[in-house]
Scaffold this motif. Structure first.
Motif, short mmCIF file in Angstrom:
data_model
loop_
_atom_site.label_atom_id
_atom_site.label_comp_id
_atom_site.label_asym_id
_atom_site.label_seq_id
_atom_site.Cartn_x
_atom_site.Cartn_y
_atom_site.Cartn_z
N ASP A 1 0.83 -1.21 0.00
CA ASP A 1 0.00 0.00 0.00
C ASP A 1 0.86 1.27 0.00
O ASP A 1 0.55 2.24 -0.68
N LYS A 2 1.93 1.24 0.78
CA LYS A 2 2.81 2.41 0.83
C LYS A 2 3.48 2.64 -0.53
O LYS A 2 3.63 3.78 -0.96
N GLN A 3 3.88 1.55 -1.18
CA GLN A 3 4.50 1.68 -2.50
C GLN A 3 3.50 2.23 -3.52
O GLN A 3 3.85 3.06 -4.36
N LEU A 4 2.26 1.76 -3.45
CA LEU A 4 1.22 2.24 -4.36
C LEU A 4 0.98 3.73 -4.14
O LEU A 4 0.91 4.51 -5.10
N HIS A 5 0.86 4.14 -2.89
CA HIS A 5 0.62 5.55 -2.59
C HIS A 5 1.77 6.41 -3.08
O HIS A 5 1.56 7.48 -3.68
N ALA A 6 3.00 5.93 -2.87
CA ALA A 6 4.17 6.69 -3.30
C ALA A 6 4.22 6.79 -4.82
O ALA A 6 4.58 7.85 -5.37
N TRP A 7 3.85 5.71 -5.53
CA TRP A 7 3.87 5.74 -6.99
C TRP A 7 2.85 6.74 -7.52
O TRP A 7 3.13 7.51 -8.44
#
Length: 223
Positions: A1-7
């Motif tokens: 989820d954190k990676q998705l938000h950052a992307w």
């Protein structure tokens, strides 16, 4: 989820709210991430006017088209203008600063955008005839509180599973978003249906995601 938000923040220039404020509410990002990671097969997103409901689906369509090659996402609204709001958001990410289509997009009209990886995003109008034929993996009904009853009924069996070219089986996903206008409209009936199923110990037909302006308002330091 954190990676998705950052992307999303780095590539789409969108900082999706991640904090739930009110009891029984969720953040808009929870709604988006659960859909993208396919944690639910059916969802009802209820939020305020200007609360990012259609915008979140436009982000979802963009993510699915890019990272799930060969997938098909579709949006239709209660009125024609509402249907094309999602496309207006999508245009932000498929055209460059000079107004040219980005290399990953083959063609884009208001009703359909085709990506080079065989993904596509379709936007339809409001009649039952228009929602009768298509069978996407993700079908999004927008502002369902105001949607015609015959269109709503006809759209209930649109989605189908598909094995994508990369071998991923993409299961069908039915998404509805809307404001809630009153205590006897379609949205409240669907919420009651969810609550009744949970009370009876059954799996509800769709998962409820609700947020309000407190989850979407930006903090103003001098306020």
């Amino acid at each position: 989820d954190k990676q998705l938000h950052a992307w999303i923040k780095a590539n789409l220039d969108v900082n999706v709210p991640t904090v739930a404020v009110c009891p029984n509410h969720v953040s808009p990002f929870t709604f988006l991430s659960d859909l993208y990671f396919h944690r639910v097969n059916a969802a009802l997103g209820v939020g305020p006017r200007g609360g990012g409901k259609t915008f979140m689906i436009a982000v979802l369509h963009c993510l699915n088209a890019k990272f799930k090659p060969g997938s098909w996402g579709l949006t239709f609204g209660a009125v024609d203008n509402q249907s094309f709001v999602a496309y207006n958001h999508l245009k932000t990410w498929i055209y460059d600063d000079e107004g040219n289509l980005k290399p990953e997009v083959v063609g884009s009209l208001q009703k359909e955008t085709i990506f080079r990886n065989k993904s596509k995003v379709t936007v339809l109008g409001t009649t039952p005839e228009q929602v009768n034929g298509p069978h996407p993996q993700v079908a999004h009904a927008d502002e369902i509180e105001l949607m015609r009853e015959d269109t709503w009924r006809e759209s209930r069996n649109m989605t189908v599973a598909k094995t994508l070219p990369n071998g991923l089986l993409m299961l069908p996903q039915d998404v509805s978003t809307s404001t809630r206008k009153g205590p006897s409209g379609r949205v409240q009936l669907l919420i009651d249906e969810i609550d009744d199923a949970i009370k009876d110990g059954m799996e509800p037909p769709r998962k409820l995601y609700m947020w309000c302006q407190k989850e979407t308002a930006k903090e103003v330091p001098n306020c």
